[in-house]
Design an enzyme around this catalytic site. Sequence first.
Site, PDB file in Angstrom:
ATOM      1  N   GLU A  34       0.832  -1.200   0.000  1.00 25.12           N
ATOM      2  CA  GLU A  34       0.000   0.000   0.000  1.00 25.12           C
ATOM      3  C   GLU A  34       0.868   1.253   0.000  1.00 25.12           C
ATOM      4  O   GLU A  34       0.557   2.228  -0.686  1.00 25.12           O
ATOM      5  CB  GLU A  34      -0.948   0.003   1.194  1.00 25.12           C
ATOM      6  CG  GLU A  34      -2.082  -0.976   1.065  1.00 25.12           C
ATOM      7  CD  GLU A  34      -3.127  -0.838   2.160  1.00 25.12           C
ATOM      8  OE1 GLU A  34      -3.065   0.131   2.947  1.00 25.12           O
ATOM      9  OE2 GLU A  34      -4.009  -1.714   2.231  1.00 25.12           O
ATOM     10  N   ASP A  73      -9.417  -0.186  -0.710  1.00 23.02           N
ATOM     11  CA  ASP A  73      -8.108   0.393  -0.409  1.00 23.02           C
ATOM     12  C   ASP A  73      -7.914   1.766  -1.047  1.00 23.02           C
ATOM     13  O   ASP A  73      -7.510   2.708  -0.368  1.00 23.02           O
ATOM     14  CB  ASP A  73      -6.981  -0.541  -0.866  1.00 23.02           C
ATOM     15  CG  ASP A  73      -6.832  -1.759   0.028  1.00 23.02           C
ATOM     16  OD1 ASP A  73      -7.333  -1.737   1.168  1.00 23.02           O
ATOM     17  OD2 ASP A  73      -6.210  -2.740  -0.422  1.00 23.02           O
ATOM     18  N   LYS A  92      -3.413  -6.380  -2.719  1.00 26.87           N
ATOM     19  CA  LYS A  92      -3.322  -7.651  -1.980  1.00 26.87           C
ATOM     20  C   LYS A  92      -2.090  -8.413  -2.437  1.00 26.87           C
ATOM     21  O   LYS A  92      -1.705  -8.337  -3.597  1.00 26.87           O
ATOM     22  CB  LYS A  92      -4.526  -8.547  -2.305  1.00 26.87           C
ATOM     23  CG  LYS A  92      -5.793  -8.177  -1.600  1.00 26.87           C
ATOM     24  CD  LYS A  92      -5.984  -9.070  -0.413  1.00 26.87           C
ATOM     25  CE  LYS A  92      -7.304  -8.844   0.239  1.00 26.87           C
ATOM     26  NZ  LYS A  92      -7.265  -8.012   1.386  1.00 26.87           N
TER      27      LYS A  92
END
Length: 148
Positions: A34, A73, A92
């Site tokens: 991320e 996200d 992911k």
Amino acid sequence: MTYTKELYQGRFRPRNPAKYKGDVTNIIYRSGYELKFMNWCDLNESVIEWGSEEIVIPYRSPLDNKYHRYFVDFYVKVCSNSITEMYLIEVKPYRFTQEPKIPKRRTKRFINEVKQWGVNLAKWEAAEEFCKDRKWKFKIITEKELGI
């Protein structure tokens, strides 16, 4: 393939805060993947605006058949060749995007993986439907796309 608490977490401080849609002082990354994607969004000139966990999609969990909230996200608005596109992005690890393989012994770990896989599928189907209604695109990004 079990889901464990991510150890690589923190607050992200964008270099281009005007691009971020949401509370600039409260951008949290929950994995190194991320963080890498946030840096890409912040520094890429084709990204007009982006947000982290700003969009909530209701989905029905296959475990309890109740509605839950899915915080996607990322939301990203990209302009390339004078075409503007909107994306919802889920980041992911690749192994979590694949259905669990059936082992010889059905362990507690395998059962948890199957449950998590079912919940993920329900979330992703809800996100696909959400995007289809708005003419957006839903993408799942793994370490392969991030170049890790």
